[in-house]
Design a protein around this motif. Structure first.
Motif, PDB file in Angstrom:
ATOM      1  N   SER A   1      37.945 118.098 -71.177  1.00  0.00           N
ATOM      2  CA  SER A   1      37.770 119.271 -70.598  1.00  0.00           C
ATOM      3  C   SER A   1      36.328 119.091 -69.479  1.00  0.00           C
ATOM      4  CB  SER A   1      37.254 120.578 -71.496  1.00  0.00           C
ATOM      5  OG  SER A   1      38.153 120.874 -72.512  1.00  0.00           O
ATOM      6  N   TRP A   2      36.732 119.784 -68.317  1.00  0.00           N
ATOM      7  CA  TRP A   2      35.676 119.704 -67.331  1.00  0.00           C
ATOM      8  C   TRP A   2      35.070 121.105 -66.987  1.00  0.00           C
ATOM      9  CZ3 TRP A   2      36.527 120.053 -61.667  1.00  0.00           C
ATOM     10  CH2 TRP A   2      35.310 119.995 -60.972  1.00  0.00           C
ATOM     11  N   HIS A   3      33.925 121.222 -67.298  1.00  0.00           N
ATOM     12  CA  HIS A   3      33.428 122.668 -67.127  1.00  0.00           C
ATOM     13  C   HIS A   3      32.579 122.674 -65.667  1.00  0.00           C
ATOM     14  CE1 HIS A   3      34.436 123.750 -71.017  1.00  0.00           C
ATOM     15  NE2 HIS A   3      33.759 122.624 -71.326  1.00  0.00           N
ATOM     16  N   PHE A   4      33.346 123.452 -64.688  1.00  0.00           N
ATOM     17  CA  PHE A   4      32.529 123.024 -63.465  1.00  0.00           C
ATOM     18  C   PHE A   4      31.646 124.466 -63.282  1.00  0.00           C
ATOM     19  CE2 PHE A   4      37.031 124.887 -63.063  1.00  0.00           C
ATOM     20  CZ  PHE A   4      36.673 126.030 -62.484  1.00  0.00           C
ATOM     21  N   HIS A   5      31.728 125.256 -64.125  1.00  0.00           N
ATOM     22  CA  HIS A   5      30.833 126.428 -64.126  1.00  0.00           C
ATOM     23  C   HIS A   5      30.436 126.481 -65.759  1.00  0.00           C
ATOM     24  CE1 HIS A   5      29.793 130.732 -64.313  1.00  0.00           C
ATOM     25  NE2 HIS A   5      29.365 130.364 -63.307  1.00  0.00           N
ATOM     26  N   LYS A   6      29.394 127.228 -66.103  1.00  0.00           N
ATOM     27  CA  LYS A   6      29.012 127.191 -67.455  1.00  0.00           C
ATOM     28  C   LYS A   6      29.925 127.710 -68.402  1.00  0.00           C
ATOM     29  CE  LYS A   6      25.919 131.241 -67.174  1.00  0.00           C
ATOM     30  NZ  LYS A   6      24.516 131.719 -67.568  1.00  0.00           N
ATOM     31  N   ASN A   7      30.774 128.819 -67.462  1.00  0.00           N
ATOM     32  CA  ASN A   7      31.606 129.836 -68.446  1.00  0.00           C
ATOM     33  C   ASN A   7      33.272 129.470 -68.151  1.00  0.00           C
ATOM     34  OD1 ASN A   7      29.873 130.996 -69.616  1.00  0.00           O
ATOM     35  ND2 ASN A   7      29.441 132.642 -68.300  1.00  0.00           N
ATOM     36  N   ILE A   8      33.412 128.544 -67.117  1.00  0.00           N
ATOM     37  CA  ILE A   8      34.967 128.368 -66.603  1.00  0.00           C
ATOM     38  C   ILE A   8      34.959 126.777 -66.416  1.00  0.00           C
ATOM     39  CG2 ILE A   8      36.611 128.767 -64.808  1.00  0.00           C
ATOM     40  CD1 ILE A   8      34.980 131.229 -64.030  1.00  0.00           C
ATOM     41  N   GLY A   9      36.126 126.445 -66.830  1.00  0.00           N
ATOM     42  CA  GLY A   9      36.561 124.790 -66.463  1.00  0.00           C
ATOM     43  C   GLY A   9      38.209 124.591 -66.718  1.00  0.00           C
ATOM     44  N   ILE A  10      38.383 123.616 -66.963  1.00  0.00           N
ATOM     45  CA  ILE A  10      40.015 123.027 -66.887  1.00  0.00           C
ATOM     46  C   ILE A  10      39.919 122.010 -68.080  1.00  0.00           C
ATOM     47  CG2 ILE A  10      40.610 123.548 -64.443  1.00  0.00           C
ATOM     48  CD1 ILE A  10      40.272 120.711 -63.732  1.00  0.00           C
ATOM     49  N   ARG A  11      41.135 122.084 -68.637  1.00  0.00           N
ATOM     50  CA  ARG A  11      41.407 121.118 -69.897  1.00  0.00           C
ATOM     51  C   ARG A  11      42.683 120.404 -69.532  1.00  0.00           C
ATOM     52  NH1 ARG A  11      41.108 123.975 -74.918  1.00  0.00           N
ATOM     53  NH2 ARG A  11      38.947 123.261 -74.769  1.00  0.00           N
TER      54      ARG A  11
END
Length: 102
Positions: A43-53
């Protein structure tokens, strides 16, 4: 064993800004169609509450003593090359986390 690995990976949750996270899930299906599953993901969290996996699931059936199975409630017969089949599934997804202070 997999539960303890997952607990150890999540034990460091007090760090607020984890950008990258690797997980490993696995298990056994114990119903009529017995199978095992193993799914590593990143997973990469580009925002503290949103990311992609991005995950990759490996699944395979095991222990099929007969050529008969039930599909959607109807009895079916498997050919000899359809026994103990396996899948590799690409599983991209979005990650949404709730804020800690609700």
């Amino acid at each position: 064993m997999l539960l303890s690995i997952n607990m150890a990976a999540n034990a460091n949750d007090d760090i607020e800004s984890k950008m990258w996270q690797a997980t490993l899930f696995g298990g056994l299906y114990l119903n009529n169609e017995q199978a095992w599953q193993l799914e590593p993901s990143v997973s990469w969290h580009f925002h503290k509450n949103i990311g992609i996996r991005l995950g990759l699931e490996f699944t395979s059936q095991y222990n099929q003593p007969s050529h008969r199975t039930i599909i959607d409630g109807h009895e079916a017969e498997l050919a000899s090359n359809e026994r103990d089949i396996a899948w590799i599934i690409f599983k991209p997804s979005m990650v949404f986390k709730t804020p800690r202070n609700l």
